[in-house]
Motif scaffolding. Structure first.
Motif, PDB file in Angstrom:
ATOM      1  N   GLY A  40       0.808  -1.214   0.000  1.00  0.00           N
ATOM      2  CA  GLY A  40       0.000   0.000   0.000  1.00  0.00           C
ATOM      3  C   GLY A  40       0.835   1.254   0.000  1.00  0.00           C
ATOM      4  O   GLY A  40       1.934   1.290  -0.542  1.00  0.00           O
ATOM      5  N   GLN A  41       0.285   2.261   0.654  1.00  0.00           N
ATOM      6  CA  GLN A  41       0.923   3.571   0.599  1.00  0.00           C
ATOM      7  C   GLN A  41       1.939   3.711   1.726  1.00  0.00           C
ATOM      8  O   GLN A  41       1.643   3.444   2.877  1.00  0.00           O
ATOM      9  N   ARG A  42       3.106   4.169   1.363  1.00  0.00           N
ATOM     10  CA  ARG A  42       4.157   4.371   2.359  1.00  0.00           C
ATOM     11  C   ARG A  42       3.811   5.583   3.220  1.00  0.00           C
ATOM     12  O   ARG A  42       3.514   6.656   2.686  1.00  0.00           O
ATOM     13  N   VAL A  43       3.825   5.397   4.507  1.00  0.00           N
ATOM     14  CA  VAL A  43       3.519   6.500   5.420  1.00  0.00           C
ATOM     15  C   VAL A  43       4.504   6.442   6.584  1.00  0.00           C
ATOM     16  O   VAL A  43       5.305   5.512   6.681  1.00  0.00           O
ATOM     17  N   GLU A  45       1.722   8.759  11.025  1.00  0.00           N
ATOM     18  CA  GLU A  45       0.590   8.894  10.095  1.00  0.00           C
ATOM     19  C   GLU A  45      -0.277   7.644  10.144  1.00  0.00           C
ATOM     20  O   GLU A  45      -1.503   7.713  10.131  1.00  0.00           O
ATOM     21  N   ARG A  70      -2.396   7.715  13.184  1.00  0.00           N
ATOM     22  CA  ARG A  70      -3.525   8.648  13.096  1.00  0.00           C
ATOM     23  C   ARG A  70      -4.607   8.109  12.166  1.00  0.00           C
ATOM     24  O   ARG A  70      -5.791   8.229  12.435  1.00  0.00           O
ATOM     25  N   ALA A  71      -4.189   7.483  11.069  1.00  0.00           N
ATOM     26  CA  ALA A  71      -5.166   7.031  10.075  1.00  0.00           C
ATOM     27  C   ALA A  71      -5.855   5.732  10.490  1.00  0.00           C
ATOM     28  O   ALA A  71      -6.962   5.458  10.063  1.00  0.00           O
ATOM     29  N   ALA A  72      -5.198   4.939  11.323  1.00  0.00           N
ATOM     30  CA  ALA A  72      -5.677   3.582  11.563  1.00  0.00           C
ATOM     31  C   ALA A  72      -6.991   3.531  12.335  1.00  0.00           C
ATOM     32  O   ALA A  72      -7.843   2.700  12.055  1.00  0.00           O
ATOM     33  N   GLY A  73      -7.134   4.412  13.294  1.00  0.00           N
ATOM     34  CA  GLY A  73      -8.338   4.331  14.109  1.00  0.00           C
ATOM     35  C   GLY A  73      -8.285   3.206  15.130  1.00  0.00           C
ATOM     36  O   GLY A  73      -9.275   2.856  15.727  1.00  0.00           O
ATOM     37  N   LEU A  76       0.197   1.827   4.666  1.00  0.00           N
ATOM     38  CA  LEU A  76      -1.248   1.718   4.899  1.00  0.00           C
ATOM     39  C   LEU A  76      -1.823   1.004   3.696  1.00  0.00           C
ATOM     40  O   LEU A  76      -1.720   1.490   2.571  1.00  0.00           O
ATOM     41  N   GLY A  77      -2.434  -0.136   3.932  1.00  0.00           N
ATOM     42  CA  GLY A  77      -2.921  -0.930   2.808  1.00  0.00           C
ATOM     43  C   GLY A  77      -4.424  -1.032   2.768  1.00  0.00           C
ATOM     44  O   GLY A  77      -5.132  -0.283   3.438  1.00  0.00           O
ATOM     45  N   ASP A  78      -4.903  -1.956   1.969  1.00  0.00           N
ATOM     46  CA  ASP A  78      -6.334  -2.183   1.848  1.00  0.00           C
ATOM     47  C   ASP A  78      -6.926  -2.589   3.194  1.00  0.00           C
ATOM     48  O   ASP A  78      -6.236  -3.144   4.038  1.00  0.00           O
ATOM     49  N   HIS A  84     -13.537  -4.823  11.462  1.00  0.00           N
ATOM     50  CA  HIS A  84     -14.698  -4.155  10.872  1.00  0.00           C
ATOM     51  C   HIS A  84     -14.446  -3.723   9.441  1.00  0.00           C
ATOM     52  O   HIS A  84     -15.352  -3.421   8.703  1.00  0.00           O
TER      53      HIS A  84
END
Lengths: 182, 243
Positions: free
Chosen positions: B102-105, B109, B112-115, B130-132, B156
């Motif tokens: 996925g996207q390199r972060v 980051e 913060r994005a994961a939740g 960060l992947g699918d 989920h």
């Protein structure tokens, strides 16, 4: 901009089966949006062209994993965006995007039907504000408004959940609103 | 659409974007012919029936009496059912692992994005993606030479229409384990990997296929997968060291 001709599904299926001609058709019909995506993310025409070429080559290799019947465009743009992302990182720079036309845009002052078009200076200000956003917020604005992708497409392109697209969009708009409405 | 959103769209039309170069010929010159397909062709019902038979056969070989239920629960990740089969579909080696991940972060980051609370071993990862399906990947080593890969996927976000399929060869050992009380399984031996299948039984995405062993477990709504060149004890040590 829904830009997904019905052919895409059939062409992607044929390309997935190894049909290079079908893939070439996909390259032909998506290279403009791919380049625009890569350019808006890197701010460099040379990096964008590299990213587009590499993206298409990787998409070809990755096609066996493409989910049959799903939209081809966001799937492709995600690969291209990744390539663009890597290039920008490796170069360590992101050149600022510029407005077409510079000064003296004819019809610059012409009001749009919705009255939404602001003056050139205001637009430059808005663009500068977009440039000052955190990278991931800027990417959201780029996808949703500059590329006019849907929320679902944006989620695919950036590899994030739809809910994250919504929340980041709201955050980015709130920051921009501070600038525009001051 | 608000006025600000309309202003942004109109701004997009005003951006200076160079003419897109025609890359068709350049791309064509770089395409490698693709050999063979690996799509699983059997109708799903047949594939499932075959898989169930194979699963039964595989489980019968497990010596531990309660292995079956533990294994089934342990591998029941986020509502996705898991099948064990003894024939590996042909999967081409991923030319670019990063594309799969996925996207390199940055780790910050990703957090913060994961939740969810993204865990990591004591050692800082060399790369984070960060992947699918909201998966956060921590990579140790380089994409070309992976030492350790840790995937964390929230239940989920796993699409219930997809089947998570564990494909293991007969030479793969599957041992039920617990990670701080959470059930899991350690897979070692012959190559094995996970694929996601759509409702028609076609693979939609396969995971990185590495030579390493895998520790799978789930805890607090998160499916964890640790992959590397380690034995069971080392894998469990790493798993409990996650913070």
């Amino acid at each position: 901009m829904e830009g997904r001709p019905p052919d895409d599904v059939a062409l992607a299926q044929r390309a997935r089966n190894g049909d290079e001609r079908a893939f070439e058709e996909l390259v032909r019909s998506h290279q403009r949006i791919a380049f625009r995506t890569a350019y808006l993310l890197t701010g460099s025409a040379a990096d964008a062209e590299d990213a587009v070429q590499a993206g298409f080559v990787k998409a070809w290799a990755a096609l066996p994993r493409f989910r049959a019947g799903s939209p081809f465009r966001p799937w492709l743009l995600r690969i291209v965006a990744n390539e663009a992302h890597n290039r920008r990182r490796s170069e360590g720079r992101a050149e600022a995007l510029r407005l077409r036309s510079g000064r003296g845009l004819p019809g610059d002052a012409a009001p749009s039907p919705e009255g939404a078009v602001v003056s050139f200076e205001r637009r430059e200000e808005l663009l500068a504000a977009v440039g000052r956003l955190e990278e991931r917020d800027r990417e959201i604005v780029t996808c949703r408004y500059f590329l006019e992708l849907s929320e679902d497409e944006t989620a695919t392109v950036l590899g994030i959940r739809r809910g994250t697209v919504k929340s980041r969009t709201a955050r980015a708009l709130a920051r921009l609103r501070e600038v525009v409405e001051e | 659409m608000t006025e600000l959103e309309r202003a942004l769209v109109s701004l997009g039309h005003e951006l200076e974007v160079p003419e897109a170069p025609d890359v068709v010929a350049a791309v064509r010159a770089r395409l490698e012919p693709r050999r063979g397909r690996r799509t699983i062709r059997a109708p799903r019902s047949l594939a499932v029936a075959v898989a169930l038979v194979l699963l039964a056969a595989l489980l019968a070989t497990l010596a531990i009496p309660d292995a079956r239920s533990a294994l089934l629960r342990a591998l029941h990740l986020g509502g996705a059912s898991i099948e064990l089969v003894d024939e590996l579909p042909e999967v081409p080696a991923e030319p670019d692992l990063e594309l799969t991940l996925g996207q390199r972060v940055t780790l910050a980051e990703a957090r913060r994005a994961a939740g969810f609370d993204v865990l990591r071993p004591e050692e800082q990862p060399d790369a984070v993606y960060l992947g699918d399906r909201g998966t956060v990947w921590l990579l140790y080593g380089t994409p070309e030479r992976v030492r350790l890969l840790l995937a964390q996927t929230p239940f989920h976000s796993i699409d219930p229409e997809l089947l998570l399929k564990k494909v293991a060869a007969t030479g793969t050992q599957v041992e039920p384990v617990t990670v701080e009380g959470a059930e899991g399984a350690f897979l070692s031996g012959d190559p094995h990997f996970l694929v996601l299948l759509d409702a028609q039984g076609n693979p939609v995405e396969d995971s990185a296929r590495l030579a390493g062993n895998v520790l799978l477990w789930s805890d607090g709504g998160i499916a964890y997968r640790l992959e590397g060149d380690f034995d069971r004890e080392r894998a469990l040590e790493l798993a409990v060291s996650l913070r």
